[in-house]
Design a protein around this motif. Structure first.
Motif, mmCIF file in Angstrom:
data_model
loop_
_atom_site.group_PDB
_atom_site.id
_atom_site.type_symbol
_atom_site.label_atom_id
_atom_site.label_comp_id
_atom_site.label_asym_id
_atom_site.label_seq_id
_atom_site.Cartn_x
_atom_site.Cartn_y
_atom_site.Cartn_z
ATOM 1 N N GLY A 143 -17.544 -43.327 41.879
ATOM 2 C CA GLY A 143 -18.354 -42.940 43.023
ATOM 3 C C GLY A 143 -19.811 -42.820 42.645
ATOM 4 N N VAL A 144 -20.603 -42.308 43.564
ATOM 5 C CA VAL A 144 -22.033 -42.124 43.313
ATOM 6 C C VAL A 144 -22.391 -40.657 43.527
ATOM 7 C CG1 VAL A 144 -22.600 -44.474 43.988
ATOM 8 C CG2 VAL A 144 -22.683 -42.674 45.715
ATOM 9 N N PHE A 145 -23.344 -40.199 42.740
ATOM 10 C CA PHE A 145 -23.872 -38.838 42.870
ATOM 11 C C PHE A 145 -25.364 -38.924 43.143
ATOM 12 C CE2 PHE A 145 -26.348 -35.396 41.100
ATOM 13 C CZ PHE A 145 -25.730 -34.264 41.580
ATOM 14 N N PHE A 146 -25.832 -38.112 44.097
ATOM 15 C CA PHE A 146 -27.265 -38.002 44.357
ATOM 16 C C PHE A 146 -27.534 -36.678 45.044
ATOM 17 C CE2 PHE A 146 -25.316 -39.949 48.026
ATOM 18 C CZ PHE A 146 -25.975 -39.428 49.134
ATOM 19 N N ARG A 147 -28.782 -36.363 45.259
ATOM 20 C CA ARG A 147 -29.169 -35.147 45.979
ATOM 21 C C ARG A 147 -30.000 -35.530 47.192
ATOM 22 N NH1 ARG A 147 -28.118 -30.466 43.186
ATOM 23 N NH2 ARG A 147 -27.648 -30.722 40.972
ATOM 24 N N ASP A 148 -29.840 -34.761 48.266
ATOM 25 C CA ASP A 148 -30.651 -35.026 49.454
ATOM 26 C C ASP A 148 -32.006 -34.345 49.312
ATOM 27 O OD1 ASP A 148 -30.255 -32.328 49.984
ATOM 28 O OD2 ASP A 148 -28.954 -32.658 51.720
ATOM 29 N N GLN A 149 -32.803 -34.408 50.361
ATOM 30 C CA GLN A 149 -34.166 -33.893 50.299
ATOM 31 C C GLN A 149 -34.209 -32.389 50.045
ATOM 32 O OE1 GLN A 149 -36.618 -34.611 53.852
ATOM 33 N NE2 GLN A 149 -38.093 -35.633 52.524
ATOM 34 N N GLN A 150 -33.137 -31.687 50.436
ATOM 35 C CA GLN A 150 -33.052 -30.236 50.198
ATOM 36 C C GLN A 150 -32.463 -29.902 48.833
ATOM 37 O OE1 GLN A 150 -31.961 -31.567 53.394
ATOM 38 N NE2 GLN A 150 -34.108 -31.162 53.901
ATOM 39 N N GLY A 151 -32.161 -30.924 48.043
ATOM 40 C CA GLY A 151 -31.612 -30.700 46.712
ATOM 41 C C GLY A 151 -30.114 -30.480 46.683
#
Length: 253
Positions: free
Chosen positions: A117-125
């Motif tokens: 899968g993929v991991f990332f953070r949105d604009q709010q972290g």
């Protein structure tokens, strides 16, 4: 230009732009265009830029990408994707880039087999883990099982959603394409195969009955990737009652 050509072109251009970057990464498509559920030729191309090197955190990778691309473009992080603001760049007009690191989910602890899968953070972290490759595979297989009716239904419901938004029956943005596609994915194959008329009407009717007759089961529906839950408190999840209201509006159209 067809979707596969555009995707290949955009990936090649991004790889060329990242030429100086030496760490291992993978580029692949996600979203409605690559999934075959987009409505028009002007739909954005969604690319995932995924670092495949363990131990190099998402924040460092994001900063590396911003630095490398920033040498030739004006770039910034948007709500979730990297935005290219240069007016002369085709990336600014039609390509969204999700910067992510690889996430491995092991269904059986201790087993060497995992789902990528993929991991990332949105604009709010807030951290988000998703499985776009599985989403695409499961959608393609279901479309084959239903003789093409599944993706046809997704496109029809998305057109109905667009009309409902224009008529102020639905607030714009409350029924994103990902939610629509996942809901329709959970409709059993026989509903599509036995529909006497437009399959999307039967599919929406099934969802409307399901949330009324078995709200507990409805609230436990999985995402199309088969791993994540569709409903919950996470930034990439929805509230069952809100989804039920969307379904009821679409059912009445």
């Amino acid at each position: 230009m067809d979707g596969e050509f555009l995707l290949s072109w955009a990936a090649s251009e991004l790889r060329r732009e990242l030429g100086p970057y030496s760490r291992p990464f993978e580029i692949f498509g996600q979203g409605s265009r690559v999934n075959g559920t987009h409505l028009g030729h002007d739909s954005d191309i969604d690319l995932v830029l995924m670092l495949t090197e363990p131990g190099h955190g998402w924040e460092r990778f994001r900063d590396d990408v911003l630095t490398v691309l920033g040498e030739s473009h004006i770039v910034r992080m948007g709500r979730r994707c990297l935005n290219v603001d240069d007016p002369d760049s085709l990336f600014a007009e039609m390509v969204d880039i999700l910067v992510a690191t690889e996430h491995r989910w092991y269904p059986v602890p201790g087993s060497p087999h995992y789902e990528q899968g993929v991991f990332f953070r949105d604009q709010q972290g807030r951290p988000i883990v998703n499985f776009p490759k599985q989403h695409r595979l499961h959608g393609d297989v279901k479309d084959l099982r239903t003789g093409g009716r599944f993706k046809q239904a997704v496109r029809a419901v998305k057109r109905a959603r667009r009309w409902a938004e224009a008529e102020h029956l639905l607030e714009e943005g409350t029924a994103p394409s990902y939610l629509v596609e996942c809901l329709l994915f959970n409709v059993p194959d026989p509903v599509y195969l036995s529909a006497p008329g437009p399959a999307h009407r039967e599919a929406v009717a099934w969802l409307s009955r399901h949330h009324r007759e078995d709200p507990e089961s409805f609230a436990a529906l999985p995402c199309q990737n088969g791993i994540n839950r569709l409903f919950g408190p996470g930034p990439d999840q929805w509230e069952p009652g809100a989804a039920a209201r969307i379904i009821d509006v679409l059912h009445q159209i």
